[in-house]
Design an enzyme around this catalytic site. Structure first.
Site, mmCIF file in Angstrom:
data_model
loop_
_atom_site.group_PDB
_atom_site.id
_atom_site.type_symbol
_atom_site.label_atom_id
_atom_site.label_comp_id
_atom_site.label_asym_id
_atom_site.label_seq_id
_atom_site.Cartn_x
_atom_site.Cartn_y
_atom_site.Cartn_z
ATOM 1 C CE LYS A 112 -12.226 5.134 1.578
ATOM 2 N NZ LYS A 112 -11.647 6.358 2.139
ATOM 3 C CE LYS A 195 -7.791 -1.265 2.970
ATOM 4 N NZ LYS A 195 -7.522 0.046 2.609
ATOM 5 C CE LYS A 198 -8.527 4.867 10.069
ATOM 6 N NZ LYS A 198 -8.241 6.215 9.619
HETATM 7 P P1 TYM Z 1 -5.906 6.188 6.381
HETATM 8 O O1 TYM Z 1 -6.406 7.124 7.421
HETATM 9 O O2 TYM Z 1 -6.875 5.252 5.745
HETATM 10 O O3 TYM Z 1 -4.741 5.281 6.972
HETATM 11 C C1 TYM Z 1 -3.609 5.830 7.623
HETATM 12 C C2 TYM Z 1 -2.383 5.019 7.253
HETATM 13 O O4 TYM Z 1 -2.549 3.644 7.598
HETATM 14 C C3 TYM Z 1 -2.195 2.819 6.496
HETATM 15 N N1 TYM Z 1 -3.008 1.580 6.571
HETATM 16 C C4 TYM Z 1 -2.502 0.346 6.685
HETATM 17 N N2 TYM Z 1 -1.228 -0.111 6.749
HETATM 18 C C5 TYM Z 1 -1.047 -1.434 6.878
HETATM 19 N N3 TYM Z 1 -2.062 -2.327 6.944
HETATM 20 C C6 TYM Z 1 -3.347 -1.935 6.874
HETATM 21 N N4 TYM Z 1 -4.340 -2.820 6.945
HETATM 22 C C7 TYM Z 1 -3.615 -0.542 6.735
HETATM 23 N N5 TYM Z 1 -4.751 0.191 6.647
HETATM 24 C C8 TYM Z 1 -4.355 1.483 6.541
HETATM 25 C C9 TYM Z 1 -2.539 3.650 5.283
HETATM 26 O O5 TYM Z 1 -1.839 3.190 4.147
HETATM 27 C C10 TYM Z 1 -2.104 5.030 5.722
HETATM 28 O O6 TYM Z 1 -0.726 5.222 5.513
HETATM 29 N N6 TYM Z 1 -5.433 8.836 2.205
HETATM 30 C C11 TYM Z 1 -4.788 8.553 3.458
HETATM 31 C C12 TYM Z 1 -4.549 9.777 4.318
HETATM 32 C C13 TYM Z 1 -3.826 10.894 3.642
HETATM 33 C C14 TYM Z 1 -2.437 10.946 3.386
HETATM 34 C C15 TYM Z 1 -2.210 12.213 2.777
HETATM 35 C C16 TYM Z 1 -1.386 10.066 3.598
HETATM 36 C C17 TYM Z 1 -4.370 12.048 3.202
HETATM 37 N N7 TYM Z 1 -3.386 12.860 2.689
HETATM 38 C C18 TYM Z 1 -0.940 12.591 2.381
HETATM 39 C C19 TYM Z 1 -0.111 10.460 3.207
HETATM 40 C C20 TYM Z 1 0.103 11.706 2.599
HETATM 41 C C21 TYM Z 1 -5.693 7.627 4.257
HETATM 42 O O7 TYM Z 1 -6.877 7.581 4.077
HETATM 43 O O8 TYM Z 1 -5.096 6.977 5.251
#
Ligand code: TYM
Length: 331
Positions: A112, A195, A198
């Site tokens: 990032k 992957k 977003k």
């Molecule tokens: P975020 O918002 O980027 O994504 C949400 C969830 O989607 C999963 N994910 C994917 N899984 C499979 N294939 C993909 N291409 C893919 N892209 C995203 C992510 O692994 C995630 O589970 N840091 C985290 C949010 C967060 C969080 C937490 C999660 C903040 N605090 C505490 C768990 C516990 C995030 O940015 O997810």
């Protein structure tokens, strides 16, 4: 005692099929087995440049998405991160436990940071995984269902919990990641070596949960494929493997049934069937998103805030006692 799960997603833009198949789908499946907390992590969303008006709107939209995919607010706690100030408070304490070198090693930070101009990289972006650790540890979480890209952050969370417990006395439960065997890394439709994300500049690389039917058909039609014609699971052909994985997860058919279904058929059929199955899932989901009223949403979030606050406050109180941050303060 019932075990706890905690997870969250960022209200940046919208949710794509990767987020759903890698994470949200599993939250729905696990919520009846565990005491569940699902958070809309808006504090994480301001670590990169953002539009304040859009963030407020996306925060509410993401809550609607949680509910419409099947998170049941009667059994799960759904809340907004910034509604529970303990998340930011515990982050500060953990900032004094984490090492800068640990944060600089995080691959998501490196990726990032590369995308932002160097002078625009905020301390918040570097500190992002500490806030995430605070989210998880406040709730004495047992299991964290996430996609593969969060694995390193989970390992850091565990390290911080273990280090805090060692230095200040047993305080935090050390959580485990729950990363599904299939679906933890759904790949981009434009480049199966990246992957689905977003933040990819190419909007055709991902199916958004709010995409209309024509868009879904068009995006799958444009999806890249590999050489060879046979349609079967094969890791050496990442594009087809990815499309089959999506089909398998979205239809609930076993891998063998999926291969049978496509035996002797071509890529056009695969893409058509994939679009059809996806639309069949998205249509009723999108209808539910539209049906959730503002009042209903407010009530669910207020109940969520109350329940989350109670637990977060108790953990933070312990942390303050262990670290000598109490003084005359009684809260
Ligand atoms: P975020 O918002 O980027 O994504 C949400 C969830 O989607 C999963 N994910 C994917 N899984 C499979 N294939 C993909 N291409 C893919 N892209 C995203 C992510 O692994 C995630 O589970 N840091 C985290 C949010 C967060 C969080 C937490 C999660 C903040 N605090 C505490 C768990 C516990 C995030 O940015 O997810």
């Amino acid at each position: 005692m019932t075990k706890r799960i905690f997870s969250g997603a960022q209200p940046t833009g919208n949710v794509h099929l990767g987020n759903y198949l890698g994470a949200l789908k599993n939250w729905v499946a696990l919520q009846h087995e565990y005491e569940s907390f699902f958070c809309i992590v808006n504090l994480h969303a301001i670590t990169v440049t953002h539009d304040p008006k859009l963030l407020t709107e996306s925060t509410r939209n993401l809550t609607r998405i949680y509910l419409a995919v099947g998170i049941d607010p009667q059994v799960s706690t759904v809340f907004i991160q910034s509604d529970v100030p303990e998340h930011a408070e515990l982050t500060w304490v953990l900032n004094c436990v984490v090492r800068i070198s640990e944060l600089e090693r995080m691959t998501q930070y490196k990726d990032k940071a590369k995308k932002q101009q160097q002078e625009n990289v905020t301390a918040g972006l570097l500190d992002y995984p500490v806030l995430m650790a605070a989210d998880i540890l406040l709730y004495q979480t047992d299991l964290v269902p996430v996609g593969h890209d969060q694995k390193q952050h989970l390992e850091l969370t565990r390290d911080l919990a273990i280090r805090f417990n060692r230095d200040y006395g047993e305080t935090f439960r050390v959580p485990d990641a729950y990363i599904p065997k299939v679906g933890a890394k759904i790949m981009s439709l434009s480049n199966p070596l990246k992957k689905m994300s977003k933040s990819d500049d190419d909007a055709n690389s991902r199916i958004m949960l709010m995409d209309d039917s024509d868009t879904v058909v068009r995006k799958f039609k444009r999806a890249v494929t590999d050489s060879g014609t046979e349609i079967r699971f094969d890791e050496s052909r990442p594009a087809i493997n990815n499309l089959l994985e999506v089909y398998h997860l979205i239809t609930g058919k076993s891998a063998a049934e999926v291969e049978d279904h496509f035996a002797g058929k071509g890529y056009a059929q695969l893409k058509g069937d994939l679009a059809e199955a996806t639309i069949e899932f998205l249509k009723p989901f999108q209808q539910r998103v539209r049906e959730i009223s503002d009042d209903e949403l407010d009530q669910i979030l207020e109940r969520g805030r109350e329940k989350a606050s109670r637990i977060a406050r108790a953990t933070l109180q312990q942390v303050f006692e262990r670290t000598g941050l109490t003084g005359s303060l009684k809260r």
